[in-house]
Scaffold this active site. Structure first.
Site, PDB file in Angstrom:
ATOM      1  N   ASP A  63       0.856  -1.169   0.000  1.00 61.22           N
ATOM      2  CA  ASP A  63       0.000   0.000   0.000  1.00 61.22           C
ATOM      3  C   ASP A  63       0.907   1.240   0.000  1.00 61.22           C
ATOM      4  OD1 ASP A  63      -2.395   1.625   0.523  1.00 61.22           O
ATOM      5  OD2 ASP A  63      -1.593   1.793   2.556  1.00 61.22           O
TER       6      ASP A  63
ATOM      7  N   SER B  43      -2.451   1.187  -4.697  1.00 61.05           N
ATOM      8  CA  SER B  43      -2.913   2.205  -3.770  1.00 61.05           C
ATOM      9  C   SER B  43      -4.334   2.658  -4.062  1.00 61.05           C
ATOM     10  CB  SER B  43      -1.963   3.415  -3.846  1.00 61.05           C
ATOM     11  OG  SER B  43      -2.460   4.495  -3.085  1.00 61.05           O
ATOM     12  N   GLY B  44      -5.079   2.894  -3.003  1.00 63.78           N
ATOM     13  CA  GLY B  44      -6.353   3.594  -3.130  1.00 63.78           C
ATOM     14  C   GLY B  44      -6.154   5.085  -3.237  1.00 63.78           C
TER      15      GLY B  44
ATOM     16  N   ARG C 276     -14.676  12.146  -0.398  1.00 62.05           N
ATOM     17  CA  ARG C 276     -13.482  12.950  -0.104  1.00 62.05           C
ATOM     18  C   ARG C 276     -13.016  13.723  -1.332  1.00 62.05           C
ATOM     19  NH1 ARG C 276      -9.648   8.499   2.235  1.00 62.05           N
ATOM     20  NH2 ARG C 276     -11.077   7.133   1.107  1.00 62.05           N
TER      21      ARG C 276
ATOM     22  N   ASP D 109      -0.208   5.046   0.973  1.00 60.28           N
ATOM     23  CA  ASP D 109      -0.434   6.019   2.032  1.00 60.28           C
ATOM     24  C   ASP D 109      -0.359   5.371   3.409  1.00 60.28           C
ATOM     25  OD1 ASP D 109      -1.723   8.693   0.579  1.00 60.28           O
ATOM     26  OD2 ASP D 109      -2.076   6.832  -0.519  1.00 60.28           O
TER      27      ASP D 109
END
Length: 284
Positions: free
Chosen positions: A81, A171-172, A127, A83
């Site tokens: 991942d 990654s998201g 977001r 972040d």
């Protein structure tokens, strides 16, 4: 199965002796001032897990029980991942700071990572929508001014790459950051979300398929197939609930300074040491 203890500070003989007793190991042999290994510990029952957590946690010691007989070079892929795992920040929170909405966006991020918001796609859209109208130049400022690699990241990557393992950053977060980290860290594969930008401004939309938990797991499996490996030959590192599905398909999962729901389900948790704690788990 081997028990590994590691810490940022030197391990004391008294702590090693207590941990050895808890694990019913014949010996805990120091490899260095900060790493010790017992080749034979008791089966990892819930009771032993709790005992090691209770003893090691207050002493800032990370413990791990790993499969016997495996070498780090037996694995073929390290998937991470981004972040709060490979890097220390949540990029979307820092982007939001430039339009005065960091607290609002961070609250949604935290709830999603703890698993309290189960629809990651919806949480991301909420977001990103708050960023509508922000100058896209802010993305470069976040990368230059705020993005920092997690402790041990470069040493871990350089070592596994030298051993021939492939690396995947999934990654998201956003391609604006993964695309810059890929050449910087010599990563083999990256996948992330694309923020829509029109006339130099963020539109508040995400373009294409959102990289959620299912997509992360699928990406790990697809990359394994591409390099001729099985998911059991993958190591997956993450910190939030969005990482659980890709961690579940891997041969070894590492919770890095992670939310409790992730620590509870991972093979190994690093709460104190850096990402290079991976290198102490197996002979190379």
């Amino acid at each position: 199965m081997p028990l590994i203890l590691q810490s940022l500070a030197p391990l004391s003989p008294a702590d090693l002796d207590t941990a050895r007793t808890l694990a019913r190991a014949s010996a805990l042999v120091p490899r260095s001032d900060t790493v010790a290994v017992a080749e034979d510990c008791a089966p990892l029952t819930p009771a032993l897990r709790d005992a090691l957590d209770d003893f090691c946690g207050p002493r800032a010691i990370d413990w791990a029980v790993v499969p016997a007989g495996r070498k780090l070079s037996d694995f073929r892929l390290v998937a991470m991942d981004m972040d709060s795992t490979l890097i220390t920040i949540e990029c979307i929170d820092e982007i939001a700071d430039f339009c005065g909405l960091k607290a609002e966006v961070s609250a949604i991020t935290e709830a999603a990572m703890r698993g309290e918001i189960t629809d990651f796609n919806e949480s991301l859209r909420r977001r990103v929508a708050l960023l509508k109208g922000l100058d896209a130049a802010v993305l470069d400022r976040v990368y230059a001014e705020r993005l920092r690699l997690s402790p041990g990241a470069e040493r871990m990557l350089q070592t596994v790459q030298a051993l021939g393992l492939k690396t995947l950053l999934v990654s998201g977060g956003f391609v604006h950051f993964t695309d810059q980290l890929k050449p910087r860290l010599k990563l083999d594969f990256t996948r992330a979300n694309t923020l829509e930008i029109v006339d130099g401004k963020l539109t508040g939309n995400v373009v294409g398929e959102i990289v959620n938990a299912e997509v992360k797991a699928r990406t790990v499996q697809e990359v394994c197939a591409q390099i001729g490996a099985t998911p059991d030959q993958a190591i997956v590192m993450g910190d939030g609930s969005n990482d659980l599905k890709m961690m579940a398909v891997a041969g070894l999962s590492v919770a890095f300074r992670a939310k409790p729901v992730v620590r509870a389900q991972a093979s190994v948790a690093f709460n104190h040491v850096g990402l290079d704690g991976l290198l102490a788990l197996f002979p190379h």
